[in-house]
Design an enzyme around this catalytic site. Sequence first.
Site, PDB file in Angstrom:
ATOM      1  CG  ASN A  15      45.855  36.075  43.248  1.00  0.00           C
ATOM      2  OD1 ASN A  15      46.199  34.894  43.299  1.00  0.00           O
ATOM      3  ND2 ASN A  15      44.585  36.447  43.288  1.00  0.00           N
ATOM      4  CG  HIS A 107      38.055  33.649  35.489  1.00  0.00           C
ATOM      5  ND1 HIS A 107      37.529  34.907  35.291  1.00  0.00           N
ATOM      6  CD2 HIS A 107      37.005  32.813  35.653  1.00  0.00           C
ATOM      7  CE1 HIS A 107      36.209  34.833  35.325  1.00  0.00           C
ATOM      8  NE2 HIS A 107      35.853  33.576  35.546  1.00  0.00           N
ATOM      9  CG  ASP A 148      37.287  35.657  31.718  1.00  0.00           C
ATOM     10  OD1 ASP A 148      38.348  36.107  32.166  1.00  0.00           O
ATOM     11  OD2 ASP A 148      36.169  36.067  32.083  1.00  0.00           O
TER      12      ASP A 148
END
Length: 196
Positions: A15, A107, A148
Amino acid sequence: MKIRLGVLASHGGSNLQAIIDHIKNNDVQIEVVAVISNNSDSFAILRAKKEGINTYHVSSKTTTDVGKQMIKIFKKHQVNLIALAGYMKKIPSLVLELYPNKIINIHPALLPKYGGKGMYGMRVHEAIINANEPYSGATIHIVNNQYDDGKILNQRKVVIEKDDTATTLAAKVLVIEHELYFDTLKLLAEDKIMLQ
Ligand code: GAR
């Protein structure tokens, strides 16, 4: 806002690499100014070094104050946004206090489903496959003091086929993660979405 991005990554850093590559290929007000890893030999650190980005190893195994060290680095490089990109440790509360609504995470699922303590990496994909979900995806959200749990900024879906396994699903999700992270950063840089 012009983004001076600090990236936290623990492992592969794909990423991170996607963010760096997109920045190079687009006219955007985003610069990756520091990369921190808890893992001194992570591929993420190698990738950042190769790009000439400042890298730091900050780990509770080598310091008693991870939070203070991070803050020092962020201040030194005038970081105004922190992106977690496969960072597998909890963010120190000091960092959360000093950077409220300035930390975002990716996520590998469609939150609020399949998030929370213990839900990271392959565990997420395994749970989704075991539940026979028709689709999954990725979420960018603001980080707060719960796992999260912060405000969702952006999401993208992938369809799960009958023959998908946790491994093939992880690969599919990673492909969209690489687009979603940069697209969200660009929206933030252009003030098209807000961090509160
Ligand atoms: C990504 O799939 C990311 O969504 C996930 O770890 C992977 C890191 O890949 N993060 C989490 O599970 C955090 N809860 P990368 O190191 O190749 O970017």
